[in-house]
Scaffold this motif. Structure first.
Motif, PDB file in Angstrom:
ATOM      1  N   LEU A 191      21.030  25.741  51.179  1.00 19.89           N
ATOM      2  CA  LEU A 191      21.479  27.101  51.479  1.00 19.89           C
ATOM      3  C   LEU A 191      20.999  27.530  52.862  1.00 19.89           C
ATOM      4  CD1 LEU A 191      22.805  29.788  50.734  1.00 19.89           C
ATOM      5  CD2 LEU A 191      20.651  30.434  49.628  1.00 19.89           C
ATOM      6  N   ALA A 192      19.734  27.293  53.149  1.00 14.53           N
ATOM      7  CA  ALA A 192      19.193  27.678  54.463  1.00 14.53           C
ATOM      8  C   ALA A 192      19.884  26.913  55.581  1.00 14.53           C
ATOM      9  CB  ALA A 192      17.688  27.426  54.497  1.00 14.53           C
ATOM     10  N   ARG A 193      20.143  25.622  55.376  1.00 16.42           N
ATOM     11  CA  ARG A 193      20.825  24.831  56.407  1.00 16.42           C
ATOM     12  C   ARG A 193      22.247  25.298  56.619  1.00 16.42           C
ATOM     13  NH1 ARG A 193      18.688  19.849  53.531  1.00 16.42           N
ATOM     14  NH2 ARG A 193      16.548  19.730  54.276  1.00 16.42           N
ATOM     15  N   TRP A 194      22.948  25.616  55.532  1.00 16.10           N
ATOM     16  CA  TRP A 194      24.317  26.104  55.665  1.00 16.10           C
ATOM     17  C   TRP A 194      24.338  27.430  56.419  1.00 16.10           C
ATOM     18  CZ3 TRP A 194      26.660  30.433  53.231  1.00 16.10           C
ATOM     19  CH2 TRP A 194      28.019  30.557  53.510  1.00 16.10           C
ATOM     20  N   LEU A 195      23.385  28.309  56.113  1.00 19.35           N
ATOM     21  CA  LEU A 195      23.318  29.590  56.824  1.00 19.35           C
ATOM     22  C   LEU A 195      22.998  29.377  58.301  1.00 19.35           C
ATOM     23  CD1 LEU A 195      21.470  31.781  54.174  1.00 19.35           C
ATOM     24  CD2 LEU A 195      23.855  31.968  54.893  1.00 19.35           C
ATOM     25  N   LEU A 196      22.110  28.442  58.619  1.00 22.27           N
ATOM     26  CA  LEU A 196      21.794  28.146  60.016  1.00 22.27           C
ATOM     27  C   LEU A 196      22.997  27.556  60.748  1.00 22.27           C
ATOM     28  CD1 LEU A 196      18.165  26.728  59.769  1.00 22.27           C
ATOM     29  CD2 LEU A 196      18.904  28.826  60.912  1.00 22.27           C
ATOM     30  N   ILE A 197      23.707  26.644  60.100  1.00 19.96           N
ATOM     31  CA  ILE A 197      24.908  26.061  60.715  1.00 19.96           C
ATOM     32  C   ILE A 197      25.963  27.137  60.938  1.00 19.96           C
ATOM     33  CG2 ILE A 197      26.846  24.493  60.305  1.00 19.96           C
ATOM     34  CD1 ILE A 197      24.824  22.612  58.933  1.00 19.96           C
ATOM     35  N   PRO A 231      35.043  29.336  63.591  1.00 20.06           N
ATOM     36  CA  PRO A 231      33.758  29.184  62.908  1.00 20.06           C
ATOM     37  C   PRO A 231      33.823  29.579  61.433  1.00 20.06           C
ATOM     38  CG  PRO A 231      33.619  30.953  64.513  1.00 20.06           C
ATOM     39  CD  PRO A 231      34.942  30.294  64.705  1.00 20.06           C
ATOM     40  N   ALA A 232      34.657  30.558  61.090  1.00 24.12           N
ATOM     41  CA  ALA A 232      34.792  30.936  59.680  1.00 24.12           C
ATOM     42  C   ALA A 232      35.413  29.794  58.876  1.00 24.12           C
ATOM     43  CB  ALA A 232      35.628  32.201  59.545  1.00 24.12           C
ATOM     44  N   ALA A 233      36.420  29.141  59.441  1.00 19.81           N
ATOM     45  CA  ALA A 233      37.060  28.024  58.732  1.00 19.81           C
ATOM     46  C   ALA A 233      36.098  26.853  58.576  1.00 19.81           C
ATOM     47  CB  ALA A 233      38.311  27.578  59.478  1.00 19.81           C
ATOM     48  N   LEU A 234      35.352  26.533  59.629  1.00 20.72           N
ATOM     49  CA  LEU A 234      34.397  25.423  59.529  1.00 20.72           C
ATOM     50  C   LEU A 234      33.274  25.745  58.552  1.00 20.72           C
ATOM     51  CD1 LEU A 234      34.178  24.354  63.274  1.00 20.72           C
ATOM     52  CD2 LEU A 234      35.323  23.152  61.409  1.00 20.72           C
ATOM     53  N   SER A 235      32.782  26.968  58.589  1.00 22.74           N
ATOM     54  CA  SER A 235      31.740  27.372  57.652  1.00 22.74           C
ATOM     55  C   SER A 235      32.262  27.360  56.214  1.00 22.74           C
ATOM     56  CB  SER A 235      31.240  28.768  58.009  1.00 22.74           C
ATOM     57  OG  SER A 235      30.284  29.198  57.079  1.00 22.74           O
ATOM     58  N   GLY A 236      33.480  27.829  56.026  1.00 17.76           N
ATOM     59  CA  GLY A 236      34.072  27.793  54.685  1.00 17.76           C
ATOM     60  C   GLY A 236      34.285  26.376  54.183  1.00 17.76           C
ATOM     61  N   LEU A 237      34.686  25.487  55.079  1.00 17.05           N
ATOM     62  CA  LEU A 237      34.859  24.093  54.690  1.00 17.05           C
ATOM     63  C   LEU A 237      33.528  23.467  54.294  1.00 17.05           C
ATOM     64  CD1 LEU A 237      36.825  21.726  54.435  1.00 17.05           C
ATOM     65  CD2 LEU A 237      36.336  21.184  56.813  1.00 17.05           C
ATOM     66  N   LEU A 238      32.477  23.746  55.059  1.00 13.83           N
ATOM     67  CA  LEU A 238      31.150  23.244  54.696  1.00 13.83           C
ATOM     68  C   LEU A 238      30.689  23.820  53.360  1.00 13.83           C
ATOM     69  CD1 LEU A 238      29.325  23.326  58.134  1.00 13.83           C
ATOM     70  CD2 LEU A 238      30.011  21.305  56.834  1.00 13.83           C
ATOM     71  N   LEU A 239      30.969  25.102  53.140  1.00 14.48           N
ATOM     72  CA  LEU A 239      30.608  25.705  51.860  1.00 14.48           C
ATOM     73  C   LEU A 239      31.366  25.058  50.714  1.00 14.48           C
ATOM     74  CD1 LEU A 239      29.138  27.914  50.251  1.00 14.48           C
ATOM     75  CD2 LEU A 239      31.092  29.403  50.712  1.00 14.48           C
ATOM     76  N   LEU A 240      32.627  24.781  50.921  1.00 15.86           N
ATOM     77  CA  LEU A 240      33.433  24.145  49.882  1.00 15.86           C
ATOM     78  C   LEU A 240      32.912  22.751  49.540  1.00 15.86           C
ATOM     79  CD1 LEU A 240      36.051  24.344  48.155  1.00 15.86           C
ATOM     80  CD2 LEU A 240      37.217  23.254  50.047  1.00 15.86           C
ATOM     81  N   VAL A 241      32.580  21.979  50.564  1.00 12.98           N
ATOM     82  CA  VAL A 241      32.125  20.608  50.338  1.00 12.98           C
ATOM     83  C   VAL A 241      30.741  20.577  49.698  1.00 12.98           C
ATOM     84  CG1 VAL A 241      31.432  18.495  51.522  1.00 12.98           C
ATOM     85  CG2 VAL A 241      33.561  19.623  52.146  1.00 12.98           C
ATOM     86  N   TRP A 242      29.846  21.428  50.168  1.00 16.25           N
ATOM     87  CA  TRP A 242      28.457  21.378  49.706  1.00 16.25           C
ATOM     88  C   TRP A 242      28.113  22.467  48.706  1.00 16.25           C
ATOM     89  CZ3 TRP A 242      26.324  16.995  50.645  1.00 16.25           C
ATOM     90  CH2 TRP A 242      26.714  16.263  51.757  1.00 16.25           C
ATOM     91  N   PHE A 243      29.108  23.156  48.113  1.00 14.41           N
ATOM     92  CA  PHE A 243      28.841  24.275  47.213  1.00 14.41           C
ATOM     93  C   PHE A 243      27.930  23.918  46.040  1.00 14.41           C
ATOM     94  CE2 PHE A 243      29.789  26.999  43.584  1.00 14.41           C
ATOM     95  CZ  PHE A 243      29.410  28.211  44.111  1.00 14.41           C
ATOM     96  N   PRO A 244      28.124  22.788  45.366  1.00 15.31           N
ATOM     97  CA  PRO A 244      27.217  22.503  44.251  1.00 15.31           C
ATOM     98  C   PRO A 244      25.752  22.437  44.674  1.00 15.31           C
ATOM     99  CG  PRO A 244      29.132  21.084  44.140  1.00 15.31           C
ATOM    100  CD  PRO A 244      29.200  21.799  45.457  1.00 15.31           C
TER     101      PRO A 244
END
Length: 152
Positions: free
Chosen positions: A118-124, A83-96
């Protein structure tokens, strides 16, 4: 006698040739306008990854393995790594959009607000870690049921 070279089926070779052709086309299109900027971005991204990000997440992973302690518990590390890797990947892709850096440009291009990213990324992220914790709990429960009574 020459060693036998494994060659895939004709379909595999065709798919490989098509993927090389597509990658070549994408490379030509990408480098056509600003080849120096693209090359600078690729070198910068590689340096940022190798000199900054890799030591950070390798250190975090080492701390996680040490924090879980015993050798028998190393299998539990994957329930945090995935989950940390998937969350980090989502953060990397959607960071802007998560950081709000391109809110105005995104609104002009799409007509939509970038406020909820931001809220969606935190929920995911919470759902990924929660699902991983649930899987770990189910695995431990099943292992406890399968364990003989004298081993408990």
């Amino acid at each position: 006698m020459l060693p036998r070279v494994p060659i895939g089926s004709p379909l595999q070779l065709l798919l490989l040739a098509c993927s090389f052709a597509l990658a070549g086309y994408a490379g030509v299109r990408l480098l056509a306008d600003d080849w120096f900027g693209v090359a600078l971005w690729i070198v910068g991204a590689a340096l940022l990854h190798d000199l900054v990000l890799l030591p950070l997440y390798a250190g975090a992973d080492r701390a996680l393995v040490r924090g879980l302690g015993a050798v028998g518990r190393r299998g539990r590390v994957m329930y945090v790594r995935v989950p940390a890797a998937l969350s980090g990947l989502l953060l990397l892709v959607w960071f802007p959009l998560i950081s709000g850096m391109v809110d105005r440009r995104y609104r002009l291009a799409t007509g939509l607000s970038a406020d909820g990213f931001l809220a969606r990324w935190l929920l995911i992220t919470a759902a990924l870690f929660g699902g991983s914790a649930l899987l770990l709990a189910l695995r431990l429960r099943r292992a406890a049921k399968l364990r003989p009574p004298d081993a408990q």
